[in-house]
Motif scaffolding. Sequence first.
Motif: not given
Length: 270
Positions: A91-94, A96-97, A180, A184, A187
């Motif tokens: 998952q891209p947001e993961l 990036a985090f 947060n 993440v 998500q």
Amino acid sequence: MNTESILADLHSHTTASDGMLSPSDLVARALEKGVQMLSITDHDTVDGLAQAHLFNRQQPEPLTLIDGTEISTRWNNFDIHIVGLNIDKTQPELLAFLASQRELREVRAQEIGVRLAKAGIDGAYEGAKAIAGDAALSRGHYARWLADNGYASDMPSVFKRYLARGKTGYVPNNWGDMANAINVIHQAGGLAVLAHPSGYKLSAKWLKKLVKDFAEAGGDAMEVVLGQQTIDDRNNLLALCHQHQLLGSLGSDFHFISNWIELGKNLYQP
Ligand code: AMP
Ligand code: MN
Ligand code: MN
Ligand code: MN
């Protein structure tokens, strides 16, 4: 996650963070120990998971491998760890985090090196980096370098002397907040689990507050069954877990082979 009646270990580390077994070797050892469901939860990374799956698939009787990670967060100035279970590791947001966590780790690691150098310990950053290889630097790598170089006899004493909160090499925590991290994980389709709640050396009052805040921030589960704990500790965690209607999780937090901590060991479910 229904783990009833199977041997599950949902917290473990590999060389992708500060563990000492490669992902393949960790899966092999879990199989050897009869673990039927394993989660690899390396600090702030999912880098070990692909190798673990590849190796697991090649086994005659693969185990159930749950994708996980253990995220460092800050809560009232304490380092609190949140495990994400059953996350989508692409998952891209993961991702990036986790990349931003890695940067925080690098900045902190350099600062630890500077602080140790000021205390007369030279070469610690380079030494820890050499032990870490491709993995993001953890205090675990510093601890190994310090122990290997005679600054303390074992891991607990190295932390007590140099790396624990308030000690020479400790850099004040600059992680992001707990809510947060929970977000993440959600998500990425995972469950957010409060890791080793009794491992933070909090008073009873602060531990209650932590579990309450975690539940209110949307957390799903907490670790109740740990590889090494007293009956009282387990019962206390179980009560907090029920009180806040969280799911229960369990794990050894295995990092390396020792006489004390083993994959799947003592992970009996209440
Ligand atoms: P970090 O995530 O870089 O802050 O490093 C934390 C890691 O250091 C933990 O996941 C453990 O592997 C290790 N650690 C922390 N405290 C201790 C301790 N008292 N004794 C041994 N290892 C510890
Ligand atoms: Mn660790
Ligand atoms: Mn942890
Ligand atoms: Mn851990």
